[in-house]
Design a protein around this motif. Structure first.
Motif, PDB file in Angstrom:
ATOM      1  N   MET A 357       0.860  -1.141   0.021  1.00 13.89           N
ATOM      2  CA  MET A 357       0.335  -0.015   0.109  1.00 13.89           C
ATOM      3  C   MET A 357       0.775   1.390   0.004  1.00 13.89           C
ATOM      4  O   MET A 357       1.798   1.224   0.625  1.00 13.89           O
ATOM      5  N   ILE A 358       0.464   2.312  -0.750  1.00 17.65           N
ATOM      6  CA  ILE A 358       0.855   3.378  -0.680  1.00 17.65           C
ATOM      7  C   ILE A 358      -0.005   4.542  -0.209  1.00 17.65           C
ATOM      8  O   ILE A 358      -1.117   4.366  -0.738  1.00 17.65           O
ATOM      9  N   TYR A 359       0.387   5.186   0.825  1.00 21.92           N
ATOM     10  CA  TYR A 359      -0.652   6.166   1.385  1.00 21.92           C
ATOM     11  C   TYR A 359      -0.881   7.504   1.143  1.00 21.92           C
ATOM     12  O   TYR A 359       0.140   7.950   0.192  1.00 21.92           O
ATOM     13  N   GLN A 360      -2.036   8.191   1.287  1.00 25.35           N
ATOM     14  CA  GLN A 360      -2.362   9.508   0.750  1.00 25.35           C
ATOM     15  C   GLN A 360      -1.183  10.566   1.428  1.00 25.35           C
ATOM     16  O   GLN A 360      -0.728  11.314   0.496  1.00 25.35           O
ATOM     17  N   GLY A 426       7.454   6.602  -0.319  1.00 21.89           N
ATOM     18  CA  GLY A 426       6.244   5.672  -0.047  1.00 21.89           C
ATOM     19  C   GLY A 426       6.237   4.674  -1.012  1.00 21.89           C
ATOM     20  O   GLY A 426       5.899   3.286  -0.948  1.00 21.89           O
ATOM     21  N   ILE A 427       6.530   5.053  -2.289  1.00 17.22           N
ATOM     22  CA  ILE A 427       6.560   3.983  -3.690  1.00 17.22           C
ATOM     23  C   ILE A 427       7.571   2.880  -3.501  1.00 17.22           C
ATOM     24  O   ILE A 427       7.442   1.695  -3.695  1.00 17.22           O
ATOM     25  N   ALA A 428       8.895   3.735  -2.988  1.00 12.64           N
ATOM     26  CA  ALA A 428      10.010   2.574  -2.795  1.00 12.64           C
ATOM     27  C   ALA A 428       9.638   1.724  -1.967  1.00 12.64           C
ATOM     28  O   ALA A 428      10.031   0.558  -1.952  1.00 12.64           O
ATOM     29  N   ARG A 429       8.941   1.973  -0.781  1.00 10.64           N
ATOM     30  CA  ARG A 429       9.118   0.999   0.327  1.00 10.64           C
ATOM     31  C   ARG A 429       8.036  -0.045  -0.049  1.00 10.64           C
ATOM     32  O   ARG A 429       8.044  -1.135   0.347  1.00 10.64           O
ATOM     33  N   ALA A 430       7.028   0.469  -0.770  1.00  2.24           N
ATOM     34  CA  ALA A 430       6.013  -0.618  -1.383  1.00  2.24           C
ATOM     35  C   ALA A 430       6.676  -1.610  -2.406  1.00  2.24           C
ATOM     36  O   ALA A 430       6.493  -2.923  -2.257  1.00  2.24           O
ATOM     37  N   LEU A 431       7.577  -0.973  -3.237  1.00  2.00           N
ATOM     38  CA  LEU A 431       8.137  -1.975  -4.214  1.00  2.00           C
ATOM     39  C   LEU A 431       9.408  -2.649  -3.404  1.00  2.00           C
ATOM     40  O   LEU A 431       9.618  -3.931  -4.006  1.00  2.00           O
ATOM     41  N   ALA A 432       9.766  -2.388  -2.316  1.00  2.00           N
ATOM     42  CA  ALA A 432      10.738  -3.290  -1.678  1.00  2.00           C
ATOM     43  C   ALA A 432      10.522  -4.777  -1.115  1.00  2.00           C
ATOM     44  O   ALA A 432      11.228  -5.569  -1.298  1.00  2.00           O
ATOM     45  N   ALA A 433       9.053  -4.846  -1.130  1.00  2.00           N
ATOM     46  CA  ALA A 433       8.637  -6.254  -0.980  1.00  2.00           C
ATOM     47  C   ALA A 433       8.340  -7.018  -2.280  1.00  2.00           C
ATOM     48  O   ALA A 433       8.055  -7.929  -2.174  1.00  2.00           O
ATOM     49  N   GLU A 434       8.521  -6.277  -3.454  1.00  2.00           N
ATOM     50  CA  GLU A 434       8.465  -6.993  -4.824  1.00  2.00           C
ATOM     51  C   GLU A 434       7.055  -7.700  -4.699  1.00  2.00           C
ATOM     52  O   GLU A 434       6.913  -8.695  -5.135  1.00  2.00           O
ATOM     53  N   PRO A 435       5.933  -6.804  -4.622  1.00  2.00           N
ATOM     54  CA  PRO A 435       4.640  -7.070  -4.752  1.00  2.00           C
ATOM     55  C   PRO A 435       3.979  -7.408  -6.203  1.00  2.00           C
ATOM     56  O   PRO A 435       4.764  -6.817  -7.254  1.00  2.00           O
ATOM     57  N   LYS A 436       2.989  -7.965  -6.234  1.00  2.00           N
ATOM     58  CA  LYS A 436       2.522  -8.059  -7.725  1.00  2.00           C
ATOM     59  C   LYS A 436       1.115  -7.101  -7.720  1.00  2.00           C
ATOM     60  O   LYS A 436       0.975  -6.684  -8.849  1.00  2.00           O
ATOM     61  N   PHE A 437       0.710  -6.311  -6.572  1.00  2.00           N
ATOM     62  CA  PHE A 437      -0.350  -5.820  -6.525  1.00  2.00           C
ATOM     63  C   PHE A 437      -0.088  -4.709  -5.522  1.00  2.00           C
ATOM     64  O   PHE A 437       0.512  -4.849  -4.428  1.00  2.00           O
ATOM     65  N   ILE A 439      -1.811  -1.018  -3.687  1.00  2.00           N
ATOM     66  CA  ILE A 439      -2.935   0.031  -3.529  1.00  2.00           C
ATOM     67  C   ILE A 439      -2.530   1.341  -3.335  1.00  2.00           C
ATOM     68  O   ILE A 439      -1.510   1.337  -2.429  1.00  2.00           O
ATOM     69  N   CYS A 440      -2.968   2.114  -4.209  1.00  2.00           N
ATOM     70  CA  CYS A 440      -2.638   3.611  -4.239  1.00  2.00           C
ATOM     71  C   CYS A 440      -3.688   4.416  -3.573  1.00  2.00           C
ATOM     72  O   CYS A 440      -4.492   4.526  -4.346  1.00  2.00           O
ATOM     73  N   TYR A 470      -2.741  -2.180 -10.053  1.00  2.00           N
ATOM     74  CA  TYR A 470      -2.908  -1.110  -9.142  1.00  2.00           C
ATOM     75  C   TYR A 470      -4.307  -1.133  -8.867  1.00  2.00           C
ATOM     76  O   TYR A 470      -5.212  -1.386  -9.733  1.00  2.00           O
ATOM     77  N   MET A 471      -4.860  -1.063  -7.743  1.00  2.00           N
ATOM     78  CA  MET A 471      -5.999  -0.330  -7.162  1.00  2.00           C
ATOM     79  C   MET A 471      -5.771   1.178  -6.661  1.00  2.00           C
ATOM     80  O   MET A 471      -5.028   1.468  -6.041  1.00  2.00           O
ATOM     81  N   PHE A 472      -6.217   2.020  -7.737  1.00  2.00           N
ATOM     82  CA  PHE A 472      -6.115   3.253  -7.305  1.00  2.00           C
ATOM     83  C   PHE A 472      -7.192   4.006  -6.853  1.00  2.00           C
ATOM     84  O   PHE A 472      -8.176   4.558  -7.388  1.00  2.00           O
TER      85      PHE A 472
END
Length: 548
Positions: A357-360, A426-437, A439-440, A470-472
């Motif tokens: 998840m990337i937060y507001q 925040g985007i880099a932190r989400a990418l660090a987990a190497e997710p497939k999905f 939530i923005c 992405y769920m945006f």
């Protein structure tokens, strides 16, 4: 306009970094008459908020006024005593912050915080101030004005809390209010209510205002004059209609032309293709209050599904169900066709890793006491077990991916970054987990339009490079047009319409979708007046009540 209230001449402001003072505001002049509204616009880092705070004779920590003058109604604010400033701030000069949620004390009821200024400034007694607060809530079209002030800040919506902050600013009937991005994080229908309420109450009390925003369509509805800033310099200034119709400078014209980005539509999903994420008949509640009702939609590989709707429609609650933070009462969440445990505590580490998840609000989502490197390293250690040189290498790769130089940003604290840079972390932190999905959640709502476009381009590139889904979650329909493949429209916890983006923006629409589309501000100073006349002011007030 009335007589001159505020005069700022040749103002210079500097910020300190590593014992070096760097110019932030460079010789700017500003005037404001009683009852006048001045719009301050410019991209992130232009100096808008710094100049707005300087109009109160105030600077943040690490910032100093190094030259010029600030005269408020004959009072030299830069040389006034602390006692004189205390007598002005809150009483004759008030401030409305961008994030009401971060500005209210969560431990005290709203009305208790409202009465503090009028009581301390001896404007009125406590009982009278409470009654006056209720009347201001009514004028600002807050639902249940007699009761809403007796709630805690977390018990009301963002739009309602923003109006409560405006009421607090008006409690002493100030001569000047600084509005610092007061509607940035609000959905379009709530934004209309807040804009109409702010404009009406400022006019009723003949209050002067400085309205800081990066939303050009919003400032067109609010301001008598517009001043454009760029990196601490004044670019140009003119009355609103002149500025909109014939800006003189190239930079101003570039602001008018932003949001040109719109990624090409992807091919339709193949029949029978298995979604990455499936929401199936989800019903959820907070306590005894049902907040989601039989919500269903799919998100396929490499695609972006925008979930739109006004505040309280269930967008973020649906995200909480997907992530396992709020187990649904009925229904289920499937990942690659496999049902996920409803509670995140029962999910495997791999299941947790796959959905990030990337937060507001990057300001509150990043730990202010640790470095950027430490923030990104934590998921690398937790999910990947990395350490030493492998950890350092992957960390630098992620910073490169989000277009930030590792040598410059690795050891910085969040407070040393701009809003757009924080959101990239925040985007880099989400990418660090190497997710497939991923939530923005309203990831561009607090950013100016130029920075927001950069974030959208980054997310689009990362999706193409890494095959992300992405769920945006957003209230900004311009963002939906720019990045979405499919759109899900929610209202009162239900999906009212969904489909391919092109279909959703082509009439005929569901009545609620049509309401959202018609609520997007236009670059026309008469747009808000025409919309209010079309819908009726009372109807907008009623809409606020209906949201409760």
């Amino acid at each position: 306009m009335g007589e001159r209230l505020l005069t700022i001449k040749d103002l210079y402001i500097e910020g300190r970094s590593d014992e070096t003072w760097t110019p932030i505001i460079k010789g700017v002049d500003l005037t404001l008459d009683k009852g006048e509204v001045l719009g301050l616009i410019g991209e992130s880092g232009a100096g808008k908020s710094t100049l707005g705070l300087a109009a109160m004779g105030f600077c943040r920590d690490g910032v100093r006024i190094s030259g010029g003058s600030v005269d408020f109604d004959g009072i030299d604010l830069l040389n006034a005593s602390a006692a004189t400033k205390r007598g002005l701030l809150g009483k004759r000069i008030a401030y409305v912050a961008q994030s009401a949620a971060a500005s209210f004390n969560p431990a005290h009821k709203i009305i208790e915080q409202h009465v503090e200024a009028p009581v301390q400034h001896h404007v009125m007694g406590r009982a009278e101030s409470i009654q006056d607060g209720i009347e201001l809530y009514r004028r600002l079209r807050l639902p249940n004005p007699e009761q809403i002030g007796f709630r805690y800040p977390h018990q009301v919506s963002g739009g309602q809390l923003q109006r409560a902050m405006t009421a607090m600013a008006m409690s002493c009937r100030p001569d000047l209010i600084i509005f610092d991005e007061p509607t940035t994080a609000l959905d379009v229908t709530t934004q209309i209510e807040v804009l109409a309420a702010i404009r009406d109450i400022v006019a009723q009390f003949d209050t002067a205002a400085i309205y800081i925003t990066h939303d050009l369509a919003v400032v067109a509805q609010m301001a008598d004059r517009i001043k454009v800033l760029l990196k601490g310099d004044e670019v140009e200034e003119a009355d609103t209609r002149t500025m909109l119709s014939s800006p003189q400078q190239d930079y101003t014209r570039s602001l008018w032309a932003v949001r040109s980005f719109e990624r090409p539509m992807k091919p339709a999903v193949a029949t029978g293709a298995q979604p990455v994420v499936s929401v199936r008949g989800v019903t959820a509640s907070y306590g005894k209050v049902a907040v989601l009702h039989d919500v269903s939609f799919d998100i396929h590989a490499g695609r972006t599904v925008a979930v739109v709707g006004e505040s309280g429609s269930g967008k973020s609650t649906t995200a909480r169900c997907i992530t396992g933070l709020l187990p649904p009462i009925e229904g289920e969440i499937l990942f690659d066709g496999v049902p996920l445990p409803a509670n995140y505590r029962k999910r495997s580490k791999d299941q947790l890793r796959q959905a990030q998840m990337i937060y507001q609000m990057a300001d509150t989502a990043l730990n202010p006491r640790v470095t950027i490197g430490q923030i990104i390293a934590r998921p690398l250690q937790f999910y990947g077990g990395l350490s030493g040189s492998a950890l350092r290498k992957r960390l630098d790769e992620l910073l490169d991916q989000i277009e930030l130089d590792p040598k410059i940003y690795r050891d910085r604290l969040p407070s040393e970054l701009s809003g757009g840079q924080k959101q990239r972390i925040g985007i880099a932190r989400a990418l660090a987990a190497e997710p497939k999905f991923i939530i923005c959640d309203e990831v561009t709502s607090a950013l100016d339009q130029l920075v927001a476009e950069g974030i959208l381009r980054l997310l689009a590139r990362l999706q193409d490079d890494l095959g992300l889904s992405y769920m945006f979650i957003t209230h900004d329909l311009a963002t939906v047009k720019a990045i979405a493949d499919e759109v899900v429209v929610m209202k009162d916890g239900r999906v009212v319409e969904q489909g391919e983006k092109n279909e959703m923006f082509a009439p005929p629409h569901h009545a609620y979708t049509d309401l959202l589309l018609s609520s997007v501000p236009q670059m026309d100073p008469d747009w808000l007046d025409q919309l209010l006349a079309q819908r009726g002011v009372d109807n907008i007030g009623d809409a606020a009540v209906d949201k409760m």
